[in-house]
Design an enzyme around this catalytic site. Structure first.
Site, PDB file in Angstrom:
ATOM      1  N   HIS A 200       0.810  -1.217   0.000  1.00  0.00           N
ATOM      2  CA  HIS A 200       0.000   0.000   0.000  1.00  0.00           C
ATOM      3  C   HIS A 200       0.845   1.270   0.000  1.00  0.00           C
ATOM      4  O   HIS A 200       0.402   2.314  -0.453  1.00  0.00           O
ATOM      5  CB  HIS A 200      -1.023  -0.041   1.134  1.00  0.00           C
ATOM      6  CG  HIS A 200      -2.148  -0.949   0.791  1.00  0.00           C
ATOM      7  ND1 HIS A 200      -2.229  -2.232   1.263  1.00  0.00           N
ATOM      8  CD2 HIS A 200      -3.198  -0.788  -0.057  1.00  0.00           C
ATOM      9  CE1 HIS A 200      -3.292  -2.815   0.740  1.00  0.00           C
ATOM     10  NE2 HIS A 200      -3.902  -1.964  -0.054  1.00  0.00           N
ATOM     11  N   GLU A 442     -11.534 -10.637  -4.665  1.00  0.00           N
ATOM     12  CA  GLU A 442     -10.084 -10.622  -4.422  1.00  0.00           C
ATOM     13  C   GLU A 442      -9.620 -11.845  -3.653  1.00  0.00           C
ATOM     14  O   GLU A 442      -8.473 -11.921  -3.237  1.00  0.00           O
ATOM     15  CB  GLU A 442      -9.623  -9.319  -3.772  1.00  0.00           C
ATOM     16  CG  GLU A 442     -10.487  -8.757  -2.694  1.00  0.00           C
ATOM     17  CD  GLU A 442     -10.021  -7.379  -2.222  1.00  0.00           C
ATOM     18  OE1 GLU A 442      -9.023  -6.846  -2.712  1.00  0.00           O
ATOM     19  OE2 GLU A 442     -10.681  -6.847  -1.313  1.00  0.00           O
ATOM     20  N   ASP A 466      -4.801  -8.498  -4.380  1.00  0.00           N
ATOM     21  CA  ASP A 466      -5.027  -9.579  -3.430  1.00  0.00           C
ATOM     22  C   ASP A 466      -5.328 -10.892  -4.131  1.00  0.00           C
ATOM     23  O   ASP A 466      -4.879 -11.948  -3.690  1.00  0.00           O
ATOM     24  CB  ASP A 466      -6.169  -9.214  -2.477  1.00  0.00           C
ATOM     25  CG  ASP A 466      -5.683  -8.278  -1.385  1.00  0.00           C
ATOM     26  OD1 ASP A 466      -4.611  -8.552  -0.811  1.00  0.00           O
ATOM     27  OD2 ASP A 466      -6.345  -7.258  -1.120  1.00  0.00           O
ATOM     28  N   CYS A 513      -9.730  -3.168 -10.377  1.00  0.00           N
ATOM     29  CA  CYS A 513      -9.174  -1.979  -9.724  1.00  0.00           C
ATOM     30  C   CYS A 513      -7.810  -2.245  -9.089  1.00  0.00           C
ATOM     31  O   CYS A 513      -7.251  -1.381  -8.429  1.00  0.00           O
ATOM     32  CB  CYS A 513     -10.150  -1.412  -8.689  1.00  0.00           C
ATOM     33  SG  CYS A 513     -10.446  -2.540  -7.331  1.00  0.00           S
TER      34      CYS A 513
END
Ligand code: PEP
Ligand code: MG
Length: 591
Positions: A200, A442, A466, A513
């Site tokens: 992240h 995910e 993920d 996404c």
């Protein structure tokens, strides 16, 4: 790409995570403090040891007062008053007397005594239900670090929130909560020993448009603060003491990049449509309402993923319903009539809160994360859903849940949303009765049961970051196995295809996404597999649009059909590269 480095300079290769080139002075942060050793002292040495402790306390107090003064000058007295709590720790006689007693009774060094007593206090505080007292635990740990640094004669760690001058940050690791604190005006770029493209922190760097390279192994131990470096976030290179020749070559690269950027800017107002007329909705991923500007500036069709957890990081308290409402409403209003998909909280994994007690887990990505937290911590979920519903009155919001792993979870979340809608109706608070709800796909289990999930949502958003880590059993954060993290693995290609087919059977639209959607090389594959929409970092909207506008959907479908027959990730990647490099060579000339 520039020539290999020249003599006199030193270069390190890592994983490029945020394009752009910058140069400047290094600031090394987060070097591990040596372990606090326990040293047995003689009776004669004890008075001097207590004296050392007193001196370190005075020094810490002076440092804190100085920081408080500077912060107060720059940001106002309210921010400066944060340090009052830290100063209070230094005045806590019970704590300090106990440390002195441990030194004298156990005949040990001041570092060991201070560390063990303060850590015991902090552990007790963090176990208390009361939120205010729990926060005091983090004050206690901050002050302890300062006192120990002073006792050990170590330099004080730079305050990331207020850097004195522009610099390139180098550190072993940078967590999302650290990164959220960075003084963005003064951070030219950053480089870390560990990390990966989908951590992240890397995702944040891209959205902040800060050049970044991760996975540089032990670079933080080899570079010193103050050294001059060049950081190439496009190719994943850090050059220490670059020669004039290297700087010249990079100057050329920067020029070529600027020419490309100009060509991309020319497309800002154009739609993402293929040469054979297929319109692709190209959305952007954001982390805060203020990013809406970037969404517009980069010509996106809306927001496909608003990662709301960043509202929760970098603050002392959990944001309440009202504060969240303001933020979601601000994003919706700024982008109206473009759609904004708000994702409910995705804490856990690599995103933790200093102020919320979260268990230390052996496998945090497989643990208490995302929708699992929301379904258990009902107050947090309720506040967030009410805030999203209220903001949906703007008319252009959608909402989705992260990390759904099966039908029960999805139904449970939907039932709670219905409950909160009923509350708002009763309270006569307006919201969008037709708010579309989606599920992120995910986990492999969600992809496999997509057929069942599709009956309960209006859209899917595939979170490939993920989905890849869980399907291939490859930790998305671990640079040592980054070579195994393969978006073109046949298993991933087939999972995406079956998810799309299941969704389309139920007239459910599918977006991607994850970071895979922002890699121009892989865009044709995704569109060929039937993905309807893409959502990427704002800065990647222009290159992805450029690629789409040079592509025919028919060739993308041929590519996907052939990829579905392939048995190796390398072969699929090679086919993607052959197609995309052929139709848009200028996108790749500097890599
Ligand atoms: C993903 O997993 O692909 C995703 C978009 O969610 P995040 O990166 O925030 O986990
Ligand atoms: Mg995810």
């Amino acid at each position: 790409m520039p020539e290999p480095p020249h003599r006199g300079e030193q270069s390190f290769r890592g994983i490029p995570v945020s394009a752009g080139v910058c140069r400047g002075k290094v600031l090394v942060i987060g070097r591990a403090r040596p372990a606090i050793a326990k040293v047995q002292l003689t009776e004669a040495a004890l008075a001097e040891e207590v004296n050392r402790l007193e001196k370190a306390l005075v020094q810490t107090r002076q440092q804190l007062l100085e920081i408080q003064r500077k912060v107060g000058e720059g940001m106002g007295s309210q921010e400066g008053s944060i340090f009052d709590a830290h100063l209070l720790v230094l005045e806590d006689r019970t704590l300090l007397d106990e440390v002195a007693r441990v030194i004298q009774e156990q005949k040990v060094n001041a570092e060991h005594a201070f560390h063990s007593v303060a850590e015991r206090y902090a552990a007790t505080l963090s176990g208390i239900e009361d939120e205010y007292l729990r926060e005091r635990a983090s004050d206690m740990r901050d002050v302890t670090t300062r006192v120990l640094n002073n006792l050990l004669g170590l330099e004080e760690e730079a305050d990331l929130r207020h850097l004195k001058e522009p610099c390139i940050i180098i550190s072993h690791d940078l967590t999302p909560s650290n990164a959220a604190q960075l003084d963005k005006r003064n951070v030219l770029g950053f480089a870390t020993d560990v990390g990966s493209r989908t951590s992240h922190t890397a995702i944040m760097a891209r959205s902040l448009r800060i050049p970044a390279v991760v996975g540089l192994r032990d670079v933080s131990g080899q570079v010193e603060s103050g050294q001059y470096v060049l950081l190439d976030g496009l190719n994943g290179v850090l050059v220490v003491n670059p020669t004039d020749q290297t700087l010249f070559e990079y100057g050329q690269l920067i020029l070529r990049q600027a020419t490309l950027q100009q060509r991309l800017r020319d497309l800002l107002q154009e739609p993402a449509v293929t040469l054979d007329g297929h319109r692709v909705l190209l959305h952007a991923n954001i982390e805060q309402a203020a990013d809406a500007e970037q969404v517009k500036a980069n010509g996106a069709d809306g927001v496909g993923l608003f990662r709301t957890e960043y509202l929760f990081l970098n603050r002392e308290h959990l944001p309440g319903e009202e504060q969240q409402y303001q933020s979601y409403r601000e994003a919706a209003a700024a982008l109206k009539p473009l759609p904004v998909v708000i994702r409910t909280l995705d804490l856990g994994g690599d995103k933790f809160l200093a102020h919320m007690q979260m268990p230390t887990e052996l496998n945090p990505f497989l643990g208490w994360r995302a929708i699992r937290i929301s379904l258990q911590e009902r107050d947090i979920f309720r506040a967030q859903i009410r805030a999203i519903l209220r903001a949906s009155a703007e008319g252009n919001l959608k909402m989705m849940y992260p990390m759904i792993s099966g039908l029960d979870e999805l139904k449970q979340a939907n039932a709670l949303v219905e409950e909160y809608k009923a509350e708002l109706r009763q309270e006569k608070i307006p919201f969008d009765e037709h708010l579309e709800i989606g599920a992120m796909i995910e986990t492999p289990s969600a992809a496999i049961v997509a057929d069942s999930l599709a009956k309960h949502v209006r859209f899917f958003s595939i979170g490939t970051n993920d989905l890849i880590q869980y399907s291939l059993a490859v930790d998305r954060m671990n640079e040592k196995i980054a070579h195994l993290y393969e978006p073109t693995h046949p298993a991933i290609v087939r999972l995406i295809k079956s998810t799309v087919d299941a969704a389309h059977k139920h007239k459910v639209r599918v977006s991607v996404c994850g970071e895979m959607a922002g890699d121009p090389v892989l865009v044709a594959l995704l569109l060929g597999l039937g993905v309807d929409e893409l959502s990427v970092a704002p800065s990647l909207v222009p290159p992805v649009k450029f690629l789409i506008r040079r592509l025919k959907l028919s060739e993308a479908r041929e590519l996907a059909a052939s990829a579905l027959e392939c048995e190796s990730a390398g072969e699929i990647l090679a086919r993607c590269q052959e197609l995309t490099w052929g139709i848009a060579p200028s996108l790749f000339e500097n890599q």
